[in-house]
Design a protein around this motif. Structure first.
Motif, PDB file in Angstrom:
ATOM      1  N   ASP A 387       0.593  -1.302   0.251  1.00 22.61           N
ATOM      2  CA  ASP A 387      -0.566  -0.644  -0.019  1.00 22.61           C
ATOM      3  C   ASP A 387       0.986   1.426   0.001  1.00 22.61           C
ATOM      4  O   ASP A 387       0.467   2.577  -0.294  1.00 22.61           O
ATOM      5  CB  ASP A 387      -1.155   0.150   0.985  1.00 22.61           C
ATOM      6  N   GLU A 388       1.874   1.575   1.137  1.00 27.52           N
ATOM      7  CA  GLU A 388       2.874   2.680   0.895  1.00 27.52           C
ATOM      8  C   GLU A 388       3.348   2.655  -0.306  1.00 27.52           C
ATOM      9  O   GLU A 388       4.013   3.973  -0.442  1.00 27.52           O
ATOM     10  CB  GLU A 388       3.948   2.559   2.390  1.00 27.52           C
ATOM     11  N   ILE A 389       4.252   1.449  -0.932  1.00 20.57           N
ATOM     12  CA  ILE A 389       4.402   1.804  -2.543  1.00 20.57           C
ATOM     13  C   ILE A 389       3.755   2.076  -3.897  1.00 20.57           C
ATOM     14  O   ILE A 389       4.432   3.184  -4.380  1.00 20.57           O
ATOM     15  CB  ILE A 389       5.489   0.445  -2.364  1.00 20.57           C
ATOM     16  N   VAL A 390       2.967   1.193  -3.838  1.00 27.26           N
ATOM     17  CA  VAL A 390       2.285   2.074  -4.799  1.00 27.26           C
ATOM     18  C   VAL A 390       1.319   3.453  -4.697  1.00 27.26           C
ATOM     19  O   VAL A 390       1.729   3.871  -6.130  1.00 27.26           O
ATOM     20  CB  VAL A 390       0.488   0.810  -5.474  1.00 27.26           C
ATOM     21  N   ILE A 391       1.137   3.717  -3.583  1.00 33.86           N
ATOM     22  CA  ILE A 391       1.351   5.356  -3.658  1.00 33.86           C
ATOM     23  C   ILE A 391       2.336   5.940  -4.190  1.00 33.86           C
ATOM     24  O   ILE A 391       2.463   7.074  -4.983  1.00 33.86           O
ATOM     25  CB  ILE A 391       1.135   6.171  -2.694  1.00 33.86           C
ATOM     26  N   SER A 408       7.610  -6.092 -11.012  1.00 34.34           N
ATOM     27  CA  SER A 408       8.976  -6.210  -9.289  1.00 34.34           C
ATOM     28  C   SER A 408       8.958  -5.978  -8.448  1.00 34.34           C
ATOM     29  O   SER A 408       8.827  -6.967  -7.405  1.00 34.34           O
ATOM     30  CB  SER A 408      10.077  -4.481  -9.632  1.00 34.34           C
ATOM     31  N   LEU A 409       7.539  -4.808  -8.034  1.00 38.59           N
ATOM     32  CA  LEU A 409       6.921  -5.421  -6.642  1.00 38.59           C
ATOM     33  C   LEU A 409       6.010  -6.183  -6.415  1.00 38.59           C
ATOM     34  O   LEU A 409       6.380  -7.385  -5.290  1.00 38.59           O
ATOM     35  CB  LEU A 409       6.270  -4.029  -6.432  1.00 38.59           C
ATOM     36  N   ALA A 410       5.388  -6.840  -7.110  1.00 42.67           N
ATOM     37  CA  ALA A 410       4.857  -8.632  -7.447  1.00 42.67           C
ATOM     38  C   ALA A 410       5.889  -9.436  -7.107  1.00 42.67           C
ATOM     39  O   ALA A 410       5.673 -10.469  -6.512  1.00 42.67           O
ATOM     40  CB  ALA A 410       3.950  -8.503  -8.589  1.00 42.67           C
ATOM     41  N   ASP A 411       6.788  -9.779  -7.865  1.00 40.14           N
ATOM     42  CA  ASP A 411       8.616 -10.428  -7.368  1.00 40.14           C
ATOM     43  C   ASP A 411       8.604 -10.337  -6.342  1.00 40.14           C
ATOM     44  O   ASP A 411       8.599 -11.389  -5.617  1.00 40.14           O
ATOM     45  CB  ASP A 411       8.780 -10.784  -8.702  1.00 40.14           C
ATOM     46  N   ARG A 412       8.993  -9.877  -5.321  1.00 37.03           N
ATOM     47  CA  ARG A 412       9.881  -9.040  -4.650  1.00 37.03           C
ATOM     48  C   ARG A 412       8.405  -9.411  -2.867  1.00 37.03           C
ATOM     49  O   ARG A 412       9.173 -10.045  -2.208  1.00 37.03           O
ATOM     50  CB  ARG A 412       9.951  -8.032  -4.259  1.00 37.03           C
ATOM     51  N   THR A 413       7.335  -9.694  -4.006  1.00 35.92           N
ATOM     52  CA  THR A 413       6.619  -9.973  -2.561  1.00 35.92           C
ATOM     53  C   THR A 413       5.631 -10.879  -2.709  1.00 35.92           C
ATOM     54  O   THR A 413       4.328 -11.452  -2.076  1.00 35.92           O
ATOM     55  CB  THR A 413       5.562  -8.366  -2.618  1.00 35.92           C
ATOM     56  N   LYS A 414       6.207 -11.527  -3.347  1.00 33.68           N
ATOM     57  CA  LYS A 414       5.272 -12.458  -3.963  1.00 33.68           C
ATOM     58  C   LYS A 414       3.721 -13.060  -3.864  1.00 33.68           C
ATOM     59  O   LYS A 414       2.711 -13.182  -3.112  1.00 33.68           O
ATOM     60  CB  LYS A 414       5.577 -13.862  -2.632  1.00 33.68           C
ATOM     61  N   LYS A 418      -1.474  -8.340 -11.371  1.00 35.76           N
ATOM     62  CA  LYS A 418      -2.670  -8.065 -11.850  1.00 35.76           C
ATOM     63  C   LYS A 418      -3.749  -7.246  -9.899  1.00 35.76           C
ATOM     64  O   LYS A 418      -3.984  -6.060  -9.941  1.00 35.76           O
ATOM     65  CB  LYS A 418      -4.090  -9.094 -11.676  1.00 35.76           C
ATOM     66  N   LEU A 419      -2.847  -8.108  -8.872  1.00 32.54           N
ATOM     67  CA  LEU A 419      -3.899  -7.716  -7.214  1.00 32.54           C
ATOM     68  C   LEU A 419      -3.051  -5.988  -7.676  1.00 32.54           C
ATOM     69  O   LEU A 419      -3.449  -5.099  -6.778  1.00 32.54           O
ATOM     70  CB  LEU A 419      -3.332  -8.130  -6.658  1.00 32.54           C
ATOM     71  N   VAL A 420      -1.693  -6.108  -7.934  1.00 35.43           N
ATOM     72  CA  VAL A 420      -0.945  -4.866  -7.861  1.00 35.43           C
ATOM     73  C   VAL A 420      -1.278  -3.803  -8.238  1.00 35.43           C
ATOM     74  O   VAL A 420      -1.756  -2.672  -7.885  1.00 35.43           O
ATOM     75  CB  VAL A 420       0.359  -4.964  -8.254  1.00 35.43           C
ATOM     76  N   ARG A 421      -1.609  -4.241  -9.579  1.00 35.99           N
ATOM     77  CA  ARG A 421      -1.578  -2.995 -10.767  1.00 35.99           C
ATOM     78  C   ARG A 421      -3.135  -2.543 -10.057  1.00 35.99           C
ATOM     79  O   ARG A 421      -3.897  -1.622 -10.204  1.00 35.99           O
ATOM     80  CB  ARG A 421      -2.198  -3.355 -11.734  1.00 35.99           C
ATOM     81  N   GLN A 422      -4.119  -3.443 -10.149  1.00 35.39           N
ATOM     82  CA  GLN A 422      -5.508  -2.718  -8.885  1.00 35.39           C
ATOM     83  C   GLN A 422      -5.589  -1.916  -7.657  1.00 35.39           C
ATOM     84  O   GLN A 422      -6.298  -1.051  -7.999  1.00 35.39           O
ATOM     85  CB  GLN A 422      -6.007  -4.559  -8.285  1.00 35.39           C
ATOM     86  N   LYS A 423      -4.162  -2.355  -6.980  1.00 35.74           N
ATOM     87  CA  LYS A 423      -4.420  -1.323  -6.195  1.00 35.74           C
ATOM     88  C   LYS A 423      -3.888  -0.192  -6.851  1.00 35.74           C
ATOM     89  O   LYS A 423      -4.318   0.845  -5.394  1.00 35.74           O
ATOM     90  CB  LYS A 423      -2.984  -1.722  -5.511  1.00 35.74           C
ATOM     91  N   LEU A 424      -3.395  -0.158  -7.240  1.00 40.05           N
ATOM     92  CA  LEU A 424      -2.571   0.818  -7.945  1.00 40.05           C
ATOM     93  C   LEU A 424      -3.491   2.084  -8.600  1.00 40.05           C
ATOM     94  O   LEU A 424      -3.678   3.132  -8.919  1.00 40.05           O
ATOM     95  CB  LEU A 424      -1.194   0.965  -9.143  1.00 40.05           C
ATOM     96  N   ALA A 425      -4.228   0.897  -9.779  1.00 46.51           N
ATOM     97  CA  ALA A 425      -5.399   1.704 -10.223  1.00 46.51           C
ATOM     98  C   ALA A 425      -6.723   2.609  -9.209  1.00 46.51           C
ATOM     99  O   ALA A 425      -7.060   3.379  -9.382  1.00 46.51           O
ATOM    100  CB  ALA A 425      -6.323   0.953 -10.879  1.00 46.51           C
ATOM    101  N   GLY A 429      -6.889   6.348  -9.934  1.00 50.48           N
ATOM    102  CA  GLY A 429      -8.092   6.268 -10.156  1.00 50.48           C
ATOM    103  C   GLY A 429      -8.175   5.396 -11.809  1.00 50.48           C
ATOM    104  O   GLY A 429      -7.098   5.858 -12.205  1.00 50.48           O
ATOM    105  N   LYS A 430      -9.202   4.854 -12.175  1.00 50.37           N
ATOM    106  CA  LYS A 430      -8.865   3.899 -12.863  1.00 50.37           C
ATOM    107  C   LYS A 430      -8.502   4.361 -14.552  1.00 50.37           C
ATOM    108  O   LYS A 430      -7.756   3.606 -15.218  1.00 50.37           O
ATOM    109  CB  LYS A 430     -10.204   3.223 -13.244  1.00 50.37           C
ATOM    110  N   ALA A 431      -9.252   5.672 -14.907  1.00 49.80           N
ATOM    111  CA  ALA A 431      -9.178   6.395 -16.101  1.00 49.80           C
ATOM    112  C   ALA A 431      -8.093   7.201 -16.534  1.00 49.80           C
ATOM    113  O   ALA A 431      -6.771   6.473 -17.076  1.00 49.80           O
ATOM    114  CB  ALA A 431     -10.244   7.685 -16.732  1.00 49.80           C
ATOM    115  N   GLU A 432      -6.944   7.571 -15.379  1.00 49.23           N
ATOM    116  CA  GLU A 432      -5.609   7.802 -15.360  1.00 49.23           C
ATOM    117  C   GLU A 432      -4.589   6.650 -15.851  1.00 49.23           C
ATOM    118  O   GLU A 432      -3.877   6.651 -16.043  1.00 49.23           O
ATOM    119  CB  GLU A 432      -5.597   8.159 -13.966  1.00 49.23           C
ATOM    120  N   MET A 433      -4.869   5.571 -15.267  1.00 54.99           N
ATOM    121  CA  MET A 433      -4.253   4.966 -14.599  1.00 54.99           C
ATOM    122  C   MET A 433      -4.330   3.389 -16.631  1.00 54.99           C
ATOM    123  O   MET A 433      -3.066   3.675 -17.412  1.00 54.99           O
ATOM    124  CB  MET A 433      -4.871   3.450 -14.212  1.00 54.99           C
TER     125      MET A 433
END
Length: 588
Positions: A387-391, A408-414, A418-425, A429-433
């Motif tokens: 949560d802190e990193i994706v911000i 890279s974040l997904a690999d390092r945190t196992k 897709k879940l990391v991308r969803q958190k970032l989205a 905001g989905k439109a910007e993503m």
């Protein structure tokens, strides 16, 4: 009206951001490193008007119009240079005195009194004996006399009104001393010095004009701040200044990189080691105004802060400010070393530069720092870290780069990417993503002959790297250039280089009177397809060789023509003349 002082013109140019000014007239759209719009100076259907925020210039590849922020206002408003400066000065809060008038003296006196204070404190330091407290401190920190002189360091003795008395004897009023932030009224009604018992670091404008001070105590005292800066004054606006910028800007232009350190002594240590492309934030939070200042000379920054909690926090806060200006940011930490001085004394300049080149990009640094010590098998700790990193990823504009860090974040945190991308989205905001920036083709000048193109490439290289005059372009002279505007630009670059002054486009434009030359400068600098930075030196060498090779052919043909004409050989003269114009035709 009197003449506007040079330092005022410089301040107007520094404060008046060209993108901000032009966007008040035109709807600018981002396009790579530039902004683009339909040209306001001629009719066109496709945008060929380019504005470059780093170099603070504009150029239209359709009609050839170009210049800096002042020349844009001149042309758009139909006014002369002085009026354009005043127009911008009023908008950006710069006082414009007129030389030769009584009313001019107020601001000029502030500059003059600060200059006098810098010299007074500097001479005070130079007159201290080797056993004095300040001299022992500087010797311990390894600062020789040449560094003391380069930084114009000063010493404020532990006396109440030493500077105030000196300035009074020099004819400065108490009012101007206070206005410049040097002295202040005491409870007894007299004026006392602001700085006492402190090593002083003068702070200069980008053009080298003294504006204020930063003062450091040599011994910690209860209730006394370790550092004390000048207050805000009519000439000292700290959120738009960086310590040492006037010394580091040319090296930063040359290397397209700036090292940002925390304190005055960190910068002094780098300069002593021969690393000049550096500035210091002097313990304050990094500001957009400071980022804009750096952006005008380079687009890469290495943050070098302490590796403690405070330093890491400062790096985390500074990175986004720089990234918002389109600057590529790396973060260098010197693990096991107290400060850059300690590292440089042990390892030297070459190892430091090698280490800086390997510094991780900002988002990699954030990821490394937050994940350090996190057990990815602890689900709560892992979620909190992600949560802190994706911000921090929200500011990444390039889709490929963003995807790289998500993976890279997904690999390092196992974790499933897709879940990391969803958190970032969700965070951004989905439109910007899902928006992927499209880069329209840049406008380019019409196709030129090989020799004219070689001249443009060489001039572009010299504007970015004037030191090539002594290496890749050694031996090239004005008469190698077939185009008159190119000859004028080359002469300006050479003259500025010999004076030790910047030769970048915005600096050249200050010395250009001829409109064709001005247009040529902006055209060359904003032609993105001209030459890549990675091969600039090799390209400059090849173009210089080409120009030198063509010169003898022209001279030989002209000599043949002159000889035949003097002999009365009409046929020979016509033949030589034809040969000469054939060579010129190929060039032009």
């Amino acid at each position: 009206m009197g003449q506007i002082p040079d330092h005022v013109i410089e301040e107007v140019r520094r404060r008046a951001d060209i993108v901000e000014v032009i966007s008040g007239y035109l709807p600018l759209k981002k396009s790579g490193a530039n902004f683009r719009a339909l040209c306001p100076f001629h009719q066109e259907k496709s945008p060929s008007f380019n504005v470059n925020p780093q170099r603070q210039i504009f150029h239209c590849f359709g009609c050839g119009e170009g210049g800096n922020v002042i020349s844009f206002v001149m042309k758009r408003e139909g006014i002369a240079f002085p009026e354009a400066v005043r127009f911008l000065a009023k908008r950006y809060g710069v006082a414009v005195p007129e030389t030769g008038k009584k009313s001019d003296s107020a601001l000029e006196e502030v500059y003059a009194v600060v200059e006098e204070a810098v010299e007074f404190y500097h001479q005070t330091l130079l007159n201290e004996n080797a056993g004095s407290q300040v001299r022992r401190y500087l010797a311990k920190r390894g600062l020789p006399d040449e560094m003391i002189a380069k930084l114009k360091l000063g010493w404020a003795k532990e006396e109440w009104d030493r500077l105030a008395l000196h300035l009074g004897r020099k004819g400065f009023s108490q009012a101007v001393m206070e206005k410049a932030g040097l002295c202040k009224p005491s409870s007894r009604g007299n004026y006392i010095d602001r700085f006492r018992a402190r090593l002083l670091f003068p702070i200069f404008s980008p053009g080298g004009k003294a504006l204020g001070f930063g003062g450091r105590v040599l011994e910690d005292k209860p209730g006394e701040p370790k550092y004390l800066n000048s207050p805000e004054t009519p000439i000292y606006v700290k959120n738009r200044l960086l310590y040492g910028f006037h010394l580091g800007q040319q090296a930063a232009r040359r290397e397209n990189s700036m090292i940002v350190v925390e304190g005055y002594m960190d910068l002094a240590a780098l300069h002593r080691a021969g690393v000049e492309n550096c500035v210091a934030v002097s313990g304050t939070a990094f500001t957009p105004g400071q980022a804009e200042l750096i952006k005008r000379v380079c687009d890469r920054v290495t943050l070098l802060f302490d590796s403690d909690t405070a330093g890491v926090t400062a790096a985390k806060r500074s990175g986004p400010v720089l990234l918002d200006q389109g600057i590529k940011v790396r973060v260098l930490t010197l693990e096991g070393f107290k400060d850059p001085d300690e590292y440089l004394q042990k390892n030297g300049k070459e190892e430091f530069q090698a280490l800086a080149a390997k510094a991780p990009p900002f988002h990699q640094f954030i990821m490394d720092n937050i994940l350090k010590g996190v057990d990815v098998n602890d689900i709560d700790a892992k979620v909190a870290a992600i949560d802190e990193i994706v911000i921090s990823f929200k500011g990444i504009k390039e889709e490929i780069e963003r995807s790289h860090y998500i993976q890279s974040l997904a690999d390092r945190t196992k974790t499933d990417p897709k879940l990391v991308r969803q958190k970032l989205a969700k965070a951004m905001g989905k439109a910007e993503m899902e928006r992927v920036p499209v880069k329209p083709a840049a406008g380019k000048p019409s196709k030129l002959s090989p020799i004219l193109n070689a001249e443009r490439v060489l001039l572009r290289a010299l504007m970015s790297h004037p030191e090539f005059l002594e290496t890749a372009a050694y031996g090239v002279g004005e008469d190698e250039f077939s185009d008159a505007a190119h000859r004028a630009i080359f002469t300006l670059i050479k003259d500025l280089f010999l004076k030790g002054e910047p030769a970048a486009a915005a600096d050249l434009l200050n010395s250009v009177q001829d409109e064709e030359v001005r247009r040529a400068v902006t055209s060359i600098m904003l032609d993105r397809g001209l030459v890549d930075e990675e091969v600039m030196e090799a390209a400059a060498r090849d173009c210089a060789k080409r120009l030198r090779a063509d010169k003898p052919k022209r001279k030989e043909a002209m000599a043949d023509f002159t000889g035949a004409a003097l002999r009365g050989d009409k046929e020979g003269a016509e033949k030589a003349q034809k040969k000469y114009f054939e060579i010129r035709k190929k060039e032009i």
